[in-house]
Write a protein that holds these residues in place. Sequence first.
Motif, PDB file in Angstrom:
ATOM      1  N   ARG A  45      -4.851  -7.146   3.550  1.00  0.00           N
ATOM      2  CA  ARG A  45      -4.416  -5.845   4.067  1.00  0.00           C
ATOM      3  C   ARG A  45      -3.972  -5.036   2.855  1.00  0.00           C
ATOM      4  N   VAL A  46      -4.643  -3.914   2.640  1.00  0.00           N
ATOM      5  CA  VAL A  46      -4.326  -3.076   1.489  1.00  0.00           C
ATOM      6  C   VAL A  46      -2.987  -2.395   1.735  1.00  0.00           C
ATOM      7  N   LEU A  47      -2.071  -2.546   0.766  1.00  0.00           N
ATOM      8  CA  LEU A  47      -0.747  -1.944   0.875  1.00  0.00           C
ATOM      9  C   LEU A  47      -0.604  -0.711  -0.009  1.00  0.00           C
ATOM     10  N   ASP A  48      -1.328  -0.669  -1.098  1.00  0.00           N
ATOM     11  CA  ASP A  48      -1.276   0.490  -1.988  1.00  0.00           C
ATOM     12  C   ASP A  48      -2.543   0.509  -2.819  1.00  0.00           C
ATOM     13  N   LEU A  49      -2.978   1.708  -3.168  1.00  0.00           N
ATOM     14  CA  LEU A  49      -4.207   1.888  -3.921  1.00  0.00           C
ATOM     15  C   LEU A  49      -4.064   3.132  -4.786  1.00  0.00           C
ATOM     16  N   GLU A  80      -4.047   1.942   6.280  1.00  0.00           N
ATOM     17  CA  GLU A  80      -3.290   0.736   5.996  1.00  0.00           C
ATOM     18  C   GLU A  80      -2.420   0.879   4.759  1.00  0.00           C
ATOM     19  N   ILE A  81      -2.629   1.908   3.989  1.00  0.00           N
ATOM     20  CA  ILE A  81      -1.921   2.041   2.725  1.00  0.00           C
ATOM     21  C   ILE A  81      -0.460   2.414   2.951  1.00  0.00           C
ATOM     22  N   ALA A  82       0.429   1.659   2.328  1.00  0.00           N
ATOM     23  CA  ALA A  82       1.864   1.868   2.498  1.00  0.00           C
ATOM     24  C   ALA A  82       2.504   2.587   1.317  1.00  0.00           C
ATOM     25  N   GLU A  83       1.745   2.754   0.221  1.00  0.00           N
ATOM     26  CA  GLU A  83       2.265   3.415  -0.978  1.00  0.00           C
ATOM     27  C   GLU A  83       3.599   2.805  -1.419  1.00  0.00           C
ATOM     28  N   VAL A 106      -4.853  -2.054  -6.958  1.00  0.00           N
ATOM     29  CA  VAL A 106      -4.808  -2.370  -5.534  1.00  0.00           C
ATOM     30  C   VAL A 106      -3.712  -3.408  -5.304  1.00  0.00           C
ATOM     31  N   VAL A 107      -2.816  -3.094  -4.378  1.00  0.00           N
ATOM     32  CA  VAL A 107      -1.770  -4.022  -3.949  1.00  0.00           C
ATOM     33  C   VAL A 107      -2.167  -4.463  -2.547  1.00  0.00           C
TER      34      VAL A 107
END
Length: 153
Positions: A45-49, A80-83, A106-107
Amino acid sequence: MTAETTLEAMGPVDYLVLEFPAGAQNFHGEVAAELARLSEAGTIRVLDLLILIKDADGSVDAMEIDDLEQLDEIRALETEIAEILAAEDVELLAEAMLPGSVAGVVVFENTWAGPFGAAARRAGAQLIASGRIPIQAIAASVEAELAAEEEGN
């Protein structure tokens, strides 16, 4: 689902920094398609990009993925990105970059490991060490072992 329940079921979180030489960045195509596939499959699950640009003088500019129109392949991951990366994190990550290069950061959560981690925590276990062995180190070890075997024969 409460925040506590979400954290209880969360898998380990990793980050990757992919550096490209100036003028050779390629965040679309196969890399973007594979990232999207892993996310859609539920493996991560991508959390930050982020995209980081390090000028020749060492100054760094960070851009969120939604600031770049040409990256449609990864745009689907935006929901899905939470930054979660802070300015200090960006500075630390950029230290590894060469001047004049561009990097993608990518986190991601390893969602595949979440159920195992939750079961371990419910059993009273806690993670006390973790690490990653770079593929280059494994390749070097295998090559050294093969060379040793050839010398012994």
